[in-house]
Design a protein around this motif. Structure first.
Motif, PDB file in Angstrom:
ATOM      1  N   UNK A 194      45.908 -26.973 -10.361  1.00  0.00           N
ATOM      2  CA  UNK A 194      47.109 -26.213 -10.716  1.00  0.00           C
ATOM      3  C   UNK A 194      47.103 -24.843 -10.060  1.00  0.00           C
ATOM      4  N   UNK A 195      45.998 -24.128 -10.216  1.00  0.00           N
ATOM      5  CA  UNK A 195      45.819 -22.804  -9.593  1.00  0.00           C
ATOM      6  C   UNK A 195      46.950 -21.840  -9.953  1.00  0.00           C
TER       7      UNK A 195
ATOM      8  N   UNK B   9      47.990 -20.541 -21.862  1.00  0.00           N
ATOM      9  CA  UNK B   9      47.655 -21.326 -20.679  1.00  0.00           C
ATOM     10  C   UNK B   9      46.223 -21.093 -20.210  1.00  0.00           C
ATOM     11  N   UNK B  10      45.699 -22.107 -19.534  1.00  0.00           N
ATOM     12  CA  UNK B  10      44.460 -21.940 -18.784  1.00  0.00           C
ATOM     13  C   UNK B  10      44.861 -21.267 -17.481  1.00  0.00           C
TER      14      UNK B  10
ATOM     15  N   UNK C 284      51.245 -32.997 -16.775  1.00  0.00           N
ATOM     16  CA  UNK C 284      50.126 -32.318 -16.145  1.00  0.00           C
ATOM     17  C   UNK C 284      50.434 -30.834 -16.199  1.00  0.00           C
ATOM     18  N   UNK C 285      49.737 -30.113 -17.049  1.00  0.00           N
ATOM     19  CA  UNK C 285      50.098 -28.715 -17.277  1.00  0.00           C
ATOM     20  C   UNK C 285      48.859 -27.871 -17.511  1.00  0.00           C
ATOM     21  N   UNK C 286      48.973 -26.597 -17.201  1.00  0.00           N
ATOM     22  CA  UNK C 286      47.872 -25.678 -17.483  1.00  0.00           C
ATOM     23  C   UNK C 286      47.930 -25.183 -18.924  1.00  0.00           C
ATOM     24  N   UNK C 287      49.020 -25.515 -19.635  1.00  0.00           N
ATOM     25  CA  UNK C 287      49.121 -25.082 -21.024  1.00  0.00           C
ATOM     26  C   UNK C 287      50.145 -25.913 -21.768  1.00  0.00           C
ATOM     27  N   UNK C 288      49.665 -26.819 -22.603  1.00  0.00           N
ATOM     28  CA  UNK C 288      50.582 -27.717 -23.302  1.00  0.00           C
ATOM     29  C   UNK C 288      51.501 -26.950 -24.249  1.00  0.00           C
TER      30      UNK C 288
ATOM     31  N   UNK D 286      42.712 -26.791 -27.173  1.00  0.00           N
ATOM     32  CA  UNK D 286      44.022 -26.993 -26.556  1.00  0.00           C
ATOM     33  C   UNK D 286      44.100 -26.344 -25.196  1.00  0.00           C
ATOM     34  N   UNK D 287      42.966 -25.892 -24.673  1.00  0.00           N
ATOM     35  CA  UNK D 287      42.951 -25.259 -23.352  1.00  0.00           C
ATOM     36  C   UNK D 287      42.737 -26.329 -22.294  1.00  0.00           C
ATOM     37  N   UNK D 288      43.709 -26.471 -21.407  1.00  0.00           N
ATOM     38  CA  UNK D 288      43.571 -27.425 -20.316  1.00  0.00           C
ATOM     39  C   UNK D 288      42.246 -27.199 -19.595  1.00  0.00           C
ATOM     40  N   UNK D 289      41.521 -28.285 -19.362  1.00  0.00           N
ATOM     41  CA  UNK D 289      40.252 -28.194 -18.619  1.00  0.00           C
ATOM     42  C   UNK D 289      40.547 -28.405 -17.145  1.00  0.00           C
ATOM     43  N   UNK D 290      40.548 -27.300 -16.411  1.00  0.00           N
ATOM     44  CA  UNK D 290      40.963 -27.388 -15.019  1.00  0.00           C
ATOM     45  C   UNK D 290      39.786 -27.205 -14.079  1.00  0.00           C
ATOM     46  N   UNK D 291      38.666 -26.680 -14.598  1.00  0.00           N
ATOM     47  CA  UNK D 291      37.537 -26.456 -13.699  1.00  0.00           C
ATOM     48  C   UNK D 291      36.210 -26.623 -14.400  1.00  0.00           C
TER      49      UNK D 291
END
Ligand SMILES: Cc1cc2nc3c(=O)[nH]c(=O)nc-3n(C[C@H](O)[C@H](O)[C@H](O)COP(=O)(O)OP(=O)(O)OC[C@H]3O[C@@H](n4cnc5c(N)ncnc54)[C@H](O)[C@@H]3O)c2cc1C
Lengths: 293, 774
Positions: B276-277, B541-542, B244-248, B500-505
């Motif tokens: 993540x914030x 990272x996102x 679980x990451x904001x940027x793989x 490749x950008x984490x979808x966080x919102x």
């Protein structure tokens, strides 16, 4: 979590026998909202967990205006506030049972568990003390009755002896012109452990202006929930006024022995005892039928 | 005649304010929505692999101690235990600083944070880890690891750590004093300064001066999903990590550095993320799980933190002490400002004091100003980014002082901000010239809002006090970094968007909408997906509010490439010059011919070569974000409790791609800021042990503590993005603490100078300042 044996008891006798045999190594499971959490976090280790929810006697909830309220040790909070008759007769108790945890917790949590867990901050205990409740306890040698204010002896420790189980809690019938209230202070609006809790109960004469009996109990300001008889006694025979209420609050403050911890400072707690006692008394007086000018 | 494509390209350079969109600004259902609400979405801890072992981390009970010895033999002997790792399994890395995400990382410190080497530096610092066939066995094995410690005195706050004679955390640390290296061991990692003009003259011109010192506690991001990592170290020495990451890609790079392996040996598979914030831009468990897998004979190992571990072992954000002195002429013009701020970084250098130095006054025109910032190490967890890192505490201080100046001068607090507000062409305190921003627009919109125009409500109970406060916030955003995407046109006319950008919102739908807008399709025609590090180019990272901006630019560029290719395909089909083929709203045309995107995609089919595009960009753009918030509070002066009655957050978002998710970001940021303002704070005992590492005792606001937060969107398009996007995620957390403090002052006459403004702190302030109320 350490592995343990889960024993669903079906009779009081069976539960008592296991408790007598295992001593500290066994614990009663009622709603489990304290016990399971403690076992999970490794704060308590036991070999056996005895579920009492299948025992008929401890699931009984009965109210009779002549004899009072009897709450089986395994009766969850929602059944108590779900009964219109009980809610109308004991609003001060309802204050406490309806703020323990949230709806999910209230579906499981019991007053028996709240009492036997013996937390200094337990919400139902000051309300029960204010209502002059008593606990019916049974062991291998039979039953005994303990006033709630004497039940807890230290954080996590009660009067219960080896092999003893709490069967029920009894609250006397409500007299006319009486009323109770419980208030707790928490920084949020739910999901917190009391910084201070205050239970108050008053009875008025027929004119509704003079106090004939009063009981005040405090939570989270001593190692156990604290009954402050002198605070209530000071009110007896007095005409209701802001000054008399304030005096009772000052007496309660003097009795409190708060500590500083992560939930609040001793100074803040002492101050809050005064504020909450005053406010709880005003609500109780209103419920007892006092009409402020 | 110019083609529509060229027009579109040109439009990115000129004003985009008059643009009309088909897709942007609508609210389509997000592509990942159904899976999330039905519980099908897979998060890190959902990973199950054959033969998987469970890992657990042993953590320091001390805030500061030397590790004398670690004996793992009894743990290894426990049935079910397959491997134990300690820092002895990690190479000693050079003390080299690299940029990672928005911040900088010293590789040695990162490694020492993952597993402590010679010293533990905070309660909860990881010391060792085990892998076993069951979680229970792993937990039991932790009890059997014998660590001998020599406890050392600890420092929890920056003030304690800066005192002469304070216990030193890192013997080799020297202060970077305005660029020069200090000579003596210290806890002060750096001292930076931004200055301009003449302070003395500025203060001499002032009619009123306010000077106050503010202190703020440590707060955690409070994401719901604890950190988790599952790793397989294959027999071919290829490592696969589900996390679980904001940027793989960043996670891959950090794991590669810590394990001293080439990045090509590591594949990171990002799972859905439960918040993540900023806190999931740093790695903790990934190398540990990988090493445990290697040592246990290549078995998969999953390590998941408990809530306590999240609080005690991962990066919260800095506590701080901030001194602000500000002077204003009688007309409300700020004539001088001096700020000194010290931010606690936790165990290793790297607090967000730099960001804080730019947040604190950048929203205002400042002629005479000096800001000094100190980065200080303390015996608390190494901080990680948290939404506009450093911004909330900084704005709490500056916005309180500006408010007090306005009060003293009898100027409306929003008028005070209008008088001093920065606009295009002004120079920021930290140097750069300001481009087109919408700050003054947020102030005007706030002033005109129904909320600000309405009278304060009456108290709910007689005796309670009500008050209104406002505050503004600046956040720099990170309109840079690298974003890479691939686009594939399927032969049914739908389009795969590989990112490749984490979808966080909600960024998948925001990307799909930007591609749909570019191509003239519907959002539902686009199939966005976030893939592993082997399957797409590098993505930063996102974080830094960059994804909808930077990855959005990449998506737009890829879309333009697809348009060009579709025109060429149509030209072949019709046997005309591709220059004569137009593309508009998903229709390709040339004189008498025209064909829809989908039909052409079907015609092109798969046989004649796919229509695909891959783009990697590093925009290095601009797009700072600004917000102005209004709050009404009710204060119970007898208990110190503050209730939020009404909240309005006005924000310049550039262009709202999907307004519902923009509003969600604004509401979420405001909610977190209110939590920080009112009750959130790490509580330590005298020995530096964290006392409230649970969601019961660390008081995040519940639904009952917050009113509906009204989000007011202002759109001043960002000239450096094709659709005018500004990052929106961070700035809404900047103003809340200041706004709430100002509302409390308005209600009670007492100025709060400490966060959180918990009942205890408010009561104490009422007791000590009660007689000097204004
Ligand atoms: C999320 C959450 C929120 C909570 N909020 C509150 C709150 O607001 N206020 C509050 O006061 N508490 C709160 N609690 C604590 C808990 O819910 C209450 O104390 C509850 O009343 C316990 O009842 P139970 O039936 O679940 O007890 P259990 O967990 O079943 O038992 C508690 C203890 O009492 C013993 N015990 C139970 N019944 C008997 C018996 N008949 N004879 C002898 N021993 C017995 C058990 O062995 C155990 O040690 C909360 C807990 C959670 C998890």
């Amino acid at each position: 979590m350490q592995a343990f044996e889960y024993i669903p008891a079906t009779t009081v006798k069976e539960a008592i026998a296991i408790l007598a045999r295992e001593g500290e190594q066994a614990r009663v499971l009622s709603g489990g909202t304290d016990l399971i959490v403690q076992l999970r976090e490794g704060r308590r280790k036991v070999r056996a967990v005895i579920d009492i929810k299948q025992i008929p006697e401890v699931n009984e909830l009965s109210y009779d205006p002549a004899t009072g309220l009897q709450i089986g040790a395994a009766v969850p909070c929602y059944r108590i506030y779900g009964s219109p008759a009980i809610a109308a007769a004991y609003p001060g108790l309802i204050d406490a049972v309806s703020l323990i945890g949230g709806v999910q917790i209230q579906g499981r949590a019991t007053l028996g568990g709240n009492l036997c867990n013996s937390s200094p901050a337990a919400d139902s205990i000051p309300a029960l003390i204010a209502h002059q409740a008593s606990a019916l306890v049974m062991g291998e040698n039979g039953e005994r009755r303990i006033p709630i204010e004497e039940f807890c002896i230290a954080p996590g420790r009660t009067q219960l002896q080896r092999g003893e189980i709490l069967l029920s809690i009894h609250i006397p019938p409500v007299s006319p012109y009486s009323g109770g209230a419980y208030l707790r202070f928490i920084p949020r609006n739910e999901m917190d452990i009391a910084v201070v809790g205050v239970g108050a109960w008053v009875a008025l004469d027929q004119s509704g202006t003079t106090i004939t009996a009063a009981r005040i109990a405090l939570g989270a300001v001593a190692p156990t929930p604290l009954y402050v008889p002198e605070s209530g006694a000071g009110l007896i025979g007095k005409l209701v006024s802001s000054e008399t209420v304030a005096e009772a609050a000052t007496i309660a403050q003097a009795a409190a022995r708060p500590i500083t911890d992560m939930r609040g400072s001793a100074q803040q707690r002492s101050h809050l005892v005064g504020v909450l006692t005053r406010r709880a008394l005003h609500i109780a007086l209103k419920r007892a039928g006092y009409k402020s000018a | 005649m110019e083609t529509p494509v060229a027009e579109q390209a040109k439009a990115t350079e000129v004003s985009v304010e008059e643009r009309h969109y088909n897709i942007i600004g609508t609210r389509p259902i997000r592509h990942d929505g159904a899976d999330k609400v039905t519980g099908k979405a897979l998060y890190g801890a959902d990973v199950r692999l054959n033969g998987m072992l469970y890992g657990k981390v042993l953590r320091s009970p001390h805030a500061h101690a030397r590790i004398l010895s670690i004996d793992v033999s009894r743990a290894l002997a426990l049935p079910g235990v397959k491997a134990v790792v300690t820092s002895a399994d990690l190479a000693t890395l050079d003390s080299v600083v690299s940029r990672v995400g928005e911040g900088a990382v010293n590789w040695r410190y990162l490694s020492n944070n993952i597993l402590a080497s010679d010293k533990v530096l905070y309660h909860g610092h990881a010391v060792a880890a085990v892998a076993a066939t069951s979680l229970n066995a792993a937990n039991e094995a932790l009890n059997l690891i014998d660590v001998q410690y020599e406890p050392l005195p600890c420092v929890i706050t920056a003030v304690q750590a800066m005192r002469p004679g304070a216990p030193i955390l890192l013997q080799e640390l020297r202060t970077n004093e305005l660029g020069a290296r200090g000579e003596i061991p210290t806890n002060i990692a750096s001292h930076d300064q931004n200055m301009r003009g003449d302070l003395e003259r500025g203060f001499a011109e002032a009619a009123v001066i306010v000077e106050r010192e503010f202190t703020t506690g440590i707060v955690h991001q409070g994401y719901i999903e604890p950190h988790t990592a599952t790793a397989v170290w294959g027999t071919d020495d290829q490592i696969t990590i589900w996390t679980s990451t904001q940027g793989a890609h960043d996670a891959r790079r950090q794991v590669a550095e810590v394990l001293q392996l080439p990045v090509s040996r590591i594949k990171v598979i990002p799972m859905e993320i439960g918040g993540g914030f900023g806190g999931k831009t740093v790695i903790y468990l990934e190398p540990v799980a990988a090493l445990l897998s290697w040592k246990s004979g290549n078995r998969p190992v999953q390590v998941t933190m408990s809530r306590f571990e999240v609080f005690a072992g991962t990066g919260p954000t800095s506590s701080s002490v901030i001194k602000v002195k500000m002077g204003s002429a009688s007309d409300g013009r700020i004539t001088a400002a001096q700020v000194t701020m010290a931010y606690a970084a936790g165990a290793f250098p790297g607090s967000p004091v730099g960001g804080a130095m730019s947040v604190i006054l950048n929203a205002y025109r400042m002629e005479n100003v000096q800001i000094d910032g100190y980065d200080v190490v303390t015996n608390t967890p190494r901080v990680a980014a948290y939404r506009a890192p450093g911004g909330t505490n900084a704005a709490f201080a500056s916005e309180s002082v500006i408010d007090e100046l306005a009060c003293k001068l009898g100027i409306d607090p929003l008028e005070m901000r209008r008088i001093n507000g920065a606009k295009e062409g002004d120079r920021r305190v930290d140097g750069p010239l300001i481009r087109r921003i919408g700050y003054l627009e947020t102030v005007e919109k706030a002033r005109a809002s129904a909320h600000y125009q309405s009278p304060l409500p009456a108290p709910s109970t007689p005796g309670l006090k009500v008050g209104r406060g406002v505050a503004s916030g600046w956040w720099g955003n990170w309109p840079g970094g690298t974003s890479s995407v691939s686009v594939i046109v399927n032969n049914d006319g739908t389009v795969n968007l590989i990112e490749g950008s984490t979808d966080i919102g909600g960024s998948r739908v925001a990307m799909a909408m930007q591609l749909a807008e570019t191509l003239g399709l519907q959002a539902a025609d686009i199939k966005p997906m976030v893939v592993d590090t082997d399957s797409v180019g590098y993505n930063d990272v996102t974080a830094g509010s960059r994804t909808t901006y930077s990855t959005g630019i990449a998506v737009h560029k890829a879309g333009l490439s697809i348009i060009q290719q579709m025109r060429e395909r149509a030209a072949q089909l019709w046997d005309v010059e591709s220059a004569s083929v137009d593309y508009a709203d998903g229709v390709i045309s040339s004189k008498d011919n025209h064909i829809g995107f989908k039909e052409l995609a079907r015609k092109v089919g798969d046989g004649d070569g796919n229509v695909v595009a891959s783009i990697s960009i590093s925009p290095n753009g601009d797009g700072v974000a600004l917000a102005t918030h209004i709050v009404d509070v009710e204060v119970d002066e007898e208990t110190g409790k503050v209730q939020i009655l009404r909240y309005t957050a006005v924000q310049d978002v550039g262009t709202a791609i999907h307004p519902a998710y923009v509003e969600g970001q604004i509401q979420g940021g405001a909610a977190q800021g209110i939590g920080w303002a009112l009750n959130e704070e790490y509580v330590y005992d005298q020995q530096g042990r964290l006392l409230n590492g649970s969601l019961l005792d660390y008081s995040i606001p519940t639904a009952l503590d917050l009113p509906m937060i009204e989000a007011v969107i202002v759109e001043v398009p960002n000239p450096t993005h094709p659709f005018g996007v500004r990052g929106v995620g961070e700035v809404p957390i900047v103003p809340p603490a200041g706004a709430v403090a100002n509302a409390i002052a308005n209600a009670t006459g007492v100025r709060m100078t400490v966060l959180p403004m918990s009942p205890q702190h408010v009561l104490e302030a009422l007791w000590t300042q009660g007689n000097e109320r204004v």
